[in-house]
Design an enzyme around this catalytic site. Structure first.
Site, mmCIF file in Angstrom:
data_model
loop_
_atom_site.group_PDB
_atom_site.id
_atom_site.type_symbol
_atom_site.label_atom_id
_atom_site.label_comp_id
_atom_site.label_asym_id
_atom_site.label_seq_id
_atom_site.Cartn_x
_atom_site.Cartn_y
_atom_site.Cartn_z
ATOM 1 N N GLY A 188 0.791 -1.220 0.000
ATOM 2 C CA GLY A 188 0.000 0.000 0.000
ATOM 3 C C GLY A 188 0.820 1.265 0.000
ATOM 4 O O GLY A 188 1.981 1.261 -0.370
ATOM 5 N N ASP A 201 12.265 -7.426 8.722
ATOM 6 C CA ASP A 201 12.641 -6.564 7.602
ATOM 7 C C ASP A 201 13.380 -5.337 8.114
ATOM 8 O O ASP A 201 13.055 -4.205 7.764
ATOM 9 C CB ASP A 201 11.396 -6.184 6.793
ATOM 10 C CG ASP A 201 11.741 -5.648 5.411
ATOM 11 O OD1 ASP A 201 12.935 -5.654 5.043
ATOM 12 O OD2 ASP A 201 10.819 -5.203 4.699
ATOM 13 N N ARG A 235 15.482 1.472 5.170
ATOM 14 C CA ARG A 235 14.222 1.946 4.585
ATOM 15 C C ARG A 235 13.072 1.853 5.579
ATOM 16 O O ARG A 235 12.046 2.502 5.419
ATOM 17 C CB ARG A 235 13.885 1.181 3.297
ATOM 18 C CG ARG A 235 13.677 -0.295 3.504
ATOM 19 C CD ARG A 235 13.319 -1.084 2.251
ATOM 20 N NE ARG A 235 13.413 -2.501 2.564
ATOM 21 C CZ ARG A 235 14.538 -3.208 2.518
ATOM 22 N NH1 ARG A 235 15.647 -2.649 2.101
ATOM 23 N NH2 ARG A 235 14.548 -4.475 2.877
ATOM 24 N N ASN A 236 13.217 1.027 6.608
ATOM 25 C CA ASN A 236 12.176 0.870 7.628
ATOM 26 C C ASN A 236 12.529 1.556 8.954
ATOM 27 O O ASN A 236 11.963 1.237 9.993
ATOM 28 C CB ASN A 236 11.893 -0.612 7.871
ATOM 29 C CG ASN A 236 11.146 -1.221 6.702
ATOM 30 O OD1 ASN A 236 10.358 -0.522 6.047
ATOM 31 N ND2 ASN A 236 11.398 -2.479 6.404
ATOM 32 N N ASP A 284 7.331 -0.222 10.870
ATOM 33 C CA ASP A 284 6.908 -1.466 10.215
ATOM 34 C C ASP A 284 7.196 -2.723 11.024
ATOM 35 O O ASP A 284 7.328 -3.802 10.447
ATOM 36 C CB ASP A 284 7.536 -1.593 8.819
ATOM 37 C CG ASP A 284 6.935 -0.588 7.853
ATOM 38 O OD1 ASP A 284 5.695 -0.438 7.874
ATOM 39 O OD2 ASP A 284 7.678 0.051 7.101
#
Ligand code: ADE
Length: 324
Positions: free
Chosen positions: A37, A185, A189-190, A203
């Site tokens: 999303g 993960d 980027r997270n 996340d």
């Protein structure tokens, strides 16, 4: 007269305290795209009557049943984890209609983009500096450098800030590990940059849906973050706090290189073979032996031989002391 314990019964129709009134939510531009999303900027009208900036995660159009299920699971995990300064906080959610996950807004965006932007600014400053040195009288270059110092170099982190980012991630991961939450993960980027000095893990609700003795076996398909994954996750789909530690080592490498992609020049399908034959990424330029030693310990074949997040945090504490 019973003292000590009280039994509180919650009626079934009690509204969920996290449930938000969509009329109090203003949704604006897209901040980023995830696997399932988008994340949009937004504003939420608080009980005090003022708007607070938020980030709103939504599923893409026409999601599959599995994606809907996973999104609701993510919301439930976020609700179940008590707040911590190094975790992005949940502000609320919308469960009916189009589901939404509303979290605190981190003004500097994700750490990967933040580091890459710092890399570009540093490279530009070096280029200008070199042109000043080679041309001697370059008035233009001097002026450009002056402008850069004022505007662009403002957000460029110093080496001790970079170590502090890593330390904060280790603290957040120590907390998640204590709650038996596996991230799966962990990557820059997270990680979100809250202000120039604070980073938060994001996340973490995406993790796990099957637990067995602290081990998570990934069942579904989906794109895998191979470059961040421990060998046992690639070959046997085993995810543990120790496989999160492996990913932390990769994240540390990303931080030190100001946002490079791990295993530069190597194709994704060659990574596992390279690792199983004993190879690891080499020490980046400008990386201290001490910092590289933390990375290589995170990349031990045997998961139990890798350090704990507590040990990693302590090593980073020591490194920070030598910087101050
Ligand atoms: N991008 C994704 N999540 C975000 C957040 N919480 N704040 C700012 N940018 C984001």
């Amino acid at each position: 007269n019973v003292t000590g314990t009280s039994i509180i019964s919650i009626p079934h129709n009690t509204p969920d305290a996290w449930e938000m009134n969509t009329l109090k939510l203003k949704i604006e531009d897209i901040l980023g795209h995830g696997e399932f999303g988008v994340v949009r900027r937004g504003w939420y009208l608080t009980d005090k009557g003022c708007y607070t900036q938020v980030a709103i995660k939504m599923l893409k159009d026409s999601p599959t049943r599995e994606e809907q299920k996973q999104f609701h699971q993510e919301i439930e995990i976020m609700k179940s984890v008590p707040p911590h300064p190094q975790l992005v906080s949940l502000i609320g959610c919308v469960s009916r209609g189009q589901p939404m996950l509303v979290v605190e807004y981190c003004s500097k965006g994700d750490l990967q983009s933040y580091l890459r932007s710092a890399y570009r600014k540093v490279t530009k400053a070096i280029l200008i500096n070199n042109s000043i040195e080679s041309s001697g009288s370059a008035n233009y270059a001097l002026n450009t450098l002056y402008d850069m110092n004022k505007d662009d170099l403002e957000d460029v982190p110093e080496p001790k800030d970079l170590i502090s980012f890593a330390r904060q991630v280790a603290i957040g991961m120590e907390y998640l590990a204590s709650l038996k939450v596996i991230h799966r993960d962990l990557a820059t980027r997270n990680i979100l940059v809250f202000d120039n000095k604070t980073v938060k893990i994001s996340d973490f609700g995406l993790s796990r849906d099957v637990y067995y003795n602290d081990i998570y076996f990934k069942s579904g398909g989906g794109k895998l973050p191979i470059r961040w994954m421990a060998p046992e996750s690639m070959t046997r789909q085993i995810y543990t706090t120790q496989s999160d530690v492996w990913s932390f080592g990769i994240l540390l490498w990303e931080i030190v290189t100001l946002g490079s992609t791990p295993y530069p020049g190597i194709a994704t399908h060659d990574i596992l073979g390279l690792l199983t034959s004993g190879n690891r990424m080499s020490k980046p330029e400008d990386c201290s032996e001490a910092l590289y030693s933390i990375m290589t310990k995170c990349w031990k074949d045997e998961p139990s031989a890798r350090p704990s997040f507590l040990e990693i945090r302590q090593s980073l504490d020591e490194l920070l002391e030598t910087h101050s």
